[in-house]
Structures are given as structure tokens and as C-alpha cells.
Write a protein that holds these residues in place. Structure first.
Motif, mmCIF file in Angstrom:
data_model
loop_
_atom_site.group_PDB
_atom_site.id
_atom_site.type_symbol
_atom_site.label_atom_id
_atom_site.label_comp_id
_atom_site.label_asym_id
_atom_site.label_seq_id
_atom_site.Cartn_x
_atom_site.Cartn_y
_atom_site.Cartn_z
ATOM 1 N N GLY A 17 98.171 18.963 -55.555
ATOM 2 C CA GLY A 17 98.146 19.512 -54.210
ATOM 3 C C GLY A 17 99.478 20.021 -53.702
ATOM 4 N N GLU A 18 100.385 20.341 -54.622
ATOM 5 C CA GLU A 18 101.723 20.782 -54.203
ATOM 6 C C GLU A 18 101.703 22.125 -53.481
ATOM 7 O OE1 GLU A 18 101.030 22.019 -58.484
ATOM 8 O OE2 GLU A 18 100.751 20.187 -57.307
ATOM 9 N N THR A 19 100.621 22.912 -53.667
ATOM 10 C CA THR A 19 100.492 24.177 -52.935
ATOM 11 C C THR A 19 99.239 24.167 -52.055
ATOM 12 O OG1 THR A 19 99.378 25.207 -54.832
ATOM 13 C CG2 THR A 19 101.760 25.526 -54.652
ATOM 14 N N SER A 20 98.907 23.008 -51.533
ATOM 15 C CA SER A 20 97.783 22.868 -50.603
ATOM 16 C C SER A 20 98.329 22.646 -49.193
ATOM 17 C CB SER A 20 96.915 21.674 -51.006
ATOM 18 O OG SER A 20 97.638 20.471 -50.802
ATOM 19 N N ALA A 21 97.420 22.527 -48.236
ATOM 20 C CA ALA A 21 97.836 22.264 -46.858
ATOM 21 C C ALA A 21 98.588 20.940 -46.753
ATOM 22 C CB ALA A 21 96.615 22.260 -45.941
ATOM 23 N N SER A 22 98.102 19.915 -47.472
ATOM 24 C CA SER A 22 98.798 18.628 -47.430
ATOM 25 C C SER A 22 100.159 18.723 -48.112
ATOM 26 C CB SER A 22 97.948 17.541 -48.087
ATOM 27 O OG SER A 22 97.640 17.873 -49.432
ATOM 28 N N GLY A 23 100.238 19.521 -49.176
ATOM 29 C CA GLY A 23 101.508 19.724 -49.847
ATOM 30 C C GLY A 23 102.516 20.432 -48.956
ATOM 31 N N ARG A 24 102.046 21.390 -48.161
ATOM 32 C CA ARG A 24 102.940 22.110 -47.251
ATOM 33 C C ARG A 24 103.615 21.153 -46.281
ATOM 34 N NH1 ARG A 24 104.331 23.672 -42.690
ATOM 35 N NH2 ARG A 24 102.778 22.317 -41.759
ATOM 36 N N VAL A 25 102.855 20.182 -45.782
ATOM 37 C CA VAL A 25 103.423 19.204 -44.846
ATOM 38 C C VAL A 25 104.549 18.412 -45.518
ATOM 39 C CG1 VAL A 25 102.923 17.113 -43.508
ATOM 40 C CG2 VAL A 25 101.294 19.021 -43.512
ATOM 41 N N ILE A 26 104.346 18.061 -46.779
ATOM 42 C CA ILE A 26 105.357 17.291 -47.505
ATOM 43 C C ILE A 26 106.603 18.136 -47.747
ATOM 44 C CG2 ILE A 26 105.852 16.105 -49.683
ATOM 45 C CD1 ILE A 26 102.776 15.423 -49.731
ATOM 46 N N HIS A 27 106.429 19.369 -48.215
ATOM 47 C CA HIS A 27 107.578 20.266 -48.398
ATOM 48 C C HIS A 27 108.325 20.460 -47.078
ATOM 49 C CE1 HIS A 27 106.566 21.339 -52.503
ATOM 50 N NE2 HIS A 27 105.380 21.789 -52.157
ATOM 51 N N ASP A 28 107.569 20.606 -46.004
ATOM 52 C CA ASP A 28 108.176 20.827 -44.691
ATOM 53 C C ASP A 28 109.074 19.658 -44.299
ATOM 54 O OD1 ASP A 28 107.982 20.456 -41.521
ATOM 55 O OD2 ASP A 28 107.703 22.577 -41.953
ATOM 56 N N ASN A 52 101.492 33.792 -69.159
ATOM 57 C CA ASN A 52 101.610 34.077 -67.725
ATOM 58 C C ASN A 52 102.497 33.073 -66.996
ATOM 59 O OD1 ASN A 52 99.928 31.837 -67.822
ATOM 60 N ND2 ASN A 52 98.681 32.510 -66.092
ATOM 61 N N SER A 53 103.469 32.493 -67.703
ATOM 62 C CA SER A 53 104.292 31.448 -67.072
ATOM 63 C C SER A 53 105.039 31.974 -65.851
ATOM 64 C CB SER A 53 105.281 30.859 -68.077
ATOM 65 O OG SER A 53 106.195 31.838 -68.547
ATOM 66 N N GLU A 54 105.444 33.242 -65.886
ATOM 67 C CA GLU A 54 106.122 33.803 -64.718
ATOM 68 C C GLU A 54 105.173 33.850 -63.526
ATOM 69 O OE1 GLU A 54 108.580 37.771 -63.216
ATOM 70 O OE2 GLU A 54 107.627 37.762 -65.198
ATOM 71 N N HIS A 55 103.927 34.216 -63.773
ATOM 72 C CA HIS A 55 102.944 34.264 -62.684
ATOM 73 C C HIS A 55 102.706 32.874 -62.100
ATOM 74 C CE1 HIS A 55 99.413 35.439 -60.388
ATOM 75 N NE2 HIS A 55 98.749 34.445 -60.953
ATOM 76 N N VAL A 56 102.639 31.856 -62.963
ATOM 77 C CA VAL A 56 102.435 30.475 -62.507
ATOM 78 C C VAL A 56 103.552 30.069 -61.552
ATOM 79 C CG1 VAL A 56 102.358 28.057 -63.239
ATOM 80 C CG2 VAL A 56 101.130 29.796 -64.560
ATOM 81 N N ALA A 57 104.795 30.341 -61.953
ATOM 82 C CA ALA A 57 105.943 29.992 -61.113
ATOM 83 C C ALA A 57 105.978 30.836 -59.846
ATOM 84 C CB ALA A 57 107.235 30.158 -61.902
ATOM 85 N N ARG A 58 105.647 32.118 -59.990
ATOM 86 C CA ARG A 58 105.718 33.012 -58.833
ATOM 87 C C ARG A 58 104.684 32.638 -57.770
ATOM 88 N NH1 ARG A 58 109.039 36.670 -58.371
ATOM 89 N NH2 ARG A 58 109.513 36.717 -60.602
ATOM 90 N N GLU A 59 103.533 32.139 -58.186
ATOM 91 C CA GLU A 59 102.539 31.689 -57.204
ATOM 92 C C GLU A 59 103.089 30.566 -56.332
ATOM 93 O OE1 GLU A 59 98.897 30.724 -59.337
ATOM 94 O OE2 GLU A 59 97.965 32.503 -58.441
ATOM 95 N N VAL A 60 103.816 29.648 -56.964
ATOM 96 C CA VAL A 60 104.446 28.568 -56.195
ATOM 97 C C VAL A 60 105.482 29.157 -55.241
ATOM 98 C CG1 VAL A 60 105.825 26.461 -56.328
ATOM 99 C CG2 VAL A 60 104.048 26.899 -58.046
ATOM 100 N N GLY A 61 106.282 30.096 -55.754
ATOM 101 C CA GLY A 61 107.293 30.726 -54.921
ATOM 102 C C GLY A 61 106.699 31.456 -53.732
ATOM 103 N N GLU A 62 105.588 32.142 -53.959
ATOM 104 C CA GLU A 62 104.936 32.863 -52.869
ATOM 105 C C GLU A 62 104.386 31.904 -51.823
ATOM 106 O OE1 GLU A 62 102.093 35.221 -54.957
ATOM 107 O OE2 GLU A 62 103.573 36.743 -55.562
ATOM 108 N N PHE A 63 103.870 30.766 -52.276
ATOM 109 C CA PHE A 63 103.397 29.740 -51.334
ATOM 110 C C PHE A 63 104.554 29.256 -50.460
ATOM 111 C CE2 PHE A 63 103.067 25.222 -50.347
ATOM 112 C CZ PHE A 63 101.858 25.162 -49.677
ATOM 113 N N ILE A 64 105.679 28.949 -51.089
ATOM 114 C CA ILE A 64 106.833 28.446 -50.334
ATOM 115 C C ILE A 64 107.345 29.505 -49.365
ATOM 116 C CG2 ILE A 64 109.264 27.778 -50.582
ATOM 117 C CD1 ILE A 64 108.415 26.268 -53.152
ATOM 118 N N THR A 65 107.430 30.742 -49.830
ATOM 119 C CA THR A 65 107.925 31.817 -48.969
ATOM 120 C C THR A 65 107.016 32.038 -47.762
ATOM 121 O OG1 THR A 65 108.961 32.932 -50.859
ATOM 122 C CG2 THR A 65 108.531 34.265 -48.911
#
Length: 274
Positions: A17-28, A52-65
């Protein structure tokens, strides 16, 4: 001992859940404690075997951004994919963006691949140096498994039918006197009623056999899905965040800590802060 690790960054272990709504709260919560600017480095290594390892990482980056834009994070993708290649975790030109990052993320992929391709590398050295300087280390999915002393070979057992065994991990916590085997997806139910996929797809019965193979001094840290264990070395304490439970198995004893609860880091073993 409290305060001895005041300059060490926090370490976060996601069960999922690192890129879920609950994960966002933790990152925040974590980013709110860091001095700006927030510089995020995302390593591709755990998924480096995937085309597609770059895509995997970029999805996380896009979530954070997108989801943490109030911190104006600068996101850097580091294509450190495989030893002995142009995209090696030993390539200093690739790793330069790590040197001033204060939020470092490693996530999905293969835990055994991640451990093999980070062990003894410049990438791991830089990562640990940044932690000493106060950077948050955020591990999820495959990376959560890989940073322990022992790793459950999930793909090899669950997908390819290998006999039960443990592989050596990166043992990041050995620096602090702790011998941990970290198991995300602890409460997974993807298998439905006919297949127990808890304990990171091993199932309880099979995991009991794996437990018998661990050194007696090892502590198993089971992290539920959509849950994270946040390790604070300054306070020498751990806090459970998210929706679920963190389970500790030590010497045949079990302890369970629910979201919002904290416990002394010494519960994980004989803690030593360098």
C-alpha cells in the motif's frame, strides 16, 4: 541509549500500500519532519530484471509528485538495475542523484534479486551513508524483504516450487545489532478460501516450517498489508502506521501491535546504536 541515534534517519517498512491513500498519509507524516527541500531518490534495483523497471519506479515517482505536491518533492529515478552492466548499482555516474537525497525509496520486484544486486555495492554504501546523515529510508514490497538478514524467496517457492529455504539478505539492521527477517503481506488473502496466502504467500503451515529453519536469535517482523512499521533511531522506538498490525515472533513468543501503537526498538533484539 535514547538520543544516540538522533542524526540517523527513520526507516520505514511497508507491508503493502505504499502508493495507496493510506500510504500517502504515511509518506506525508515522514516528509513533514524533514527539512526542505525534499529530494526523493527511487532505485530501480528490485525490479531491475524486468524490461519495464523504469516504468515501475516512475509510477511511484508520479504518485509522490502528484499526491505529496505540497512538499514540492524533487523526484529522481536511479536506473541501478544489475551488477556487471552499464546500469550497475556500482556505477557512480548513475548514483550521483543519491548523494543529497533525503527520502530514498526501494520497492517492488524480486527480493532475492534485490539482495544479490545490492550486496556490497556502491548503491548500498551511499544509501547507508545518507541514512547516517538523516535521510529517510523507505522500503516496500520486495525491498522490505531484501533488507533483512534472511529473505523468504517468494518467487522461487510460491511460483517455481522450490523447496523451503531462506536466502541471505542485505542485513541492513545488523549495523544496529538486530537480526531481522521481515515479511510483508503478512495478512494477505489473495488465495481466497482454498489457498492460504498469508505470510507473504507462504501460508501459515508452510511458514511454520520456515520458522524452524531460522537461527534462534532472529526476530520475524510480519507487516500487514496497507501498514508500515516506522523505526525512529533517535527515540529508539517503533510505531505502527496504516490500517493493520505488525507481528513480532521472537524465541517462540508472539507480540502484536496495532496501528497507532509504539514499542521500544529493543523488542526487536539486543539493540546497539553505533
Amino acid at each position: 541509549m535514547a538520543g544516540e541515534g538522533a542524526h540517523l534517519g527513520k526507516i520505514v517498512l511497508f507491508g503493502s500500500g505504499e502508493t495507496s491513500a493510506s500510504g500517502r498519509v504515511i509518506h506525508d507524516r515522514l516528509m513533514a519532519e524533514l527539512p526542505p527541500p525534499i529530494v526523493v531518490a527511487i532505485l530501480e534495483t528490485p525490479a531491475g530484471f524486468q524490461p519495464n523497471s523504469e516504468h515501475v519506479a516512475r509510477e511511484v515517482g508520479e504518485f509522490i509528485t502528484a499526491r505529496l505536491k505540497n512538499y514540492q518533492p524533487e523526484v529522481r529515478i536511479i536506473p541501478a538495475r544489475k551488477k556487471g552492466t552499464a546500469f550497475s548499482p556500482d556505477n557512480p555516474h548513475l548514483l550521483g542523484p543519491l548523494l543529497d537525497a533525503n527520502y530514498i525509496f526501494l520497492g517492488p520486484g524480486s527480493p532475492t534479486y534485490a539482495a544479490r544486486n545490492l550486496e556490497g555495492t556502491l548503491a548500498l554504501e551511499y544509501l547507508l551513508e545518507r541514512h547516517k546523515a538523516g535521510a529517510v529510508l523507505c522500503f516496500a514490497s520486495a525491498a522490505t524483504l531484501a533488507v533483512g538478514a534472511k529473505v523468504v524467496p517468494v518467487y522461487e517457492i510460491f511460483k517455481a516450487g522450490s523447496d523451503l529455504y531462506w536466502q541471505d539478505g542485505l542485513n541492513v539492521f545488523g549495523l544496529f545489532g538486530l537480526e531481522l527477517a521481515i515479511v510483508p503481506h503478512w495478512n494477505n488473502t489473495d488465495g481466497g478460501v482454498h489457498l492460504d496466502t498469508s505470510r507473504c504467500f507462504m501460508g501459515q503451515a508452510r511458514f511454520e516450517q520456515l520458522l524452524a529453519m531460522l537461527p534462534s536469535e532472529a526476530t520475524v517482523v510480519g507487516v500487514d498489508e496497507h501498514t508500515a512499521l516506522v523505526m525512529d533511531f533517535g527515540a529508539t522506538s517503533c510505531t505502527v502506521m496504516g490500517r493493520g498490525v505488525v507481528t513480532l515472533l521472537t524465541g517462540g513468543e508472539q507480540q502484536r501491535f496495532t496501528a497507532g501503537q509504539s514499542f521500544a526498538m529493543s523488542e526487536l533484539g539486543p539493540l546497539r546504536i553505533p
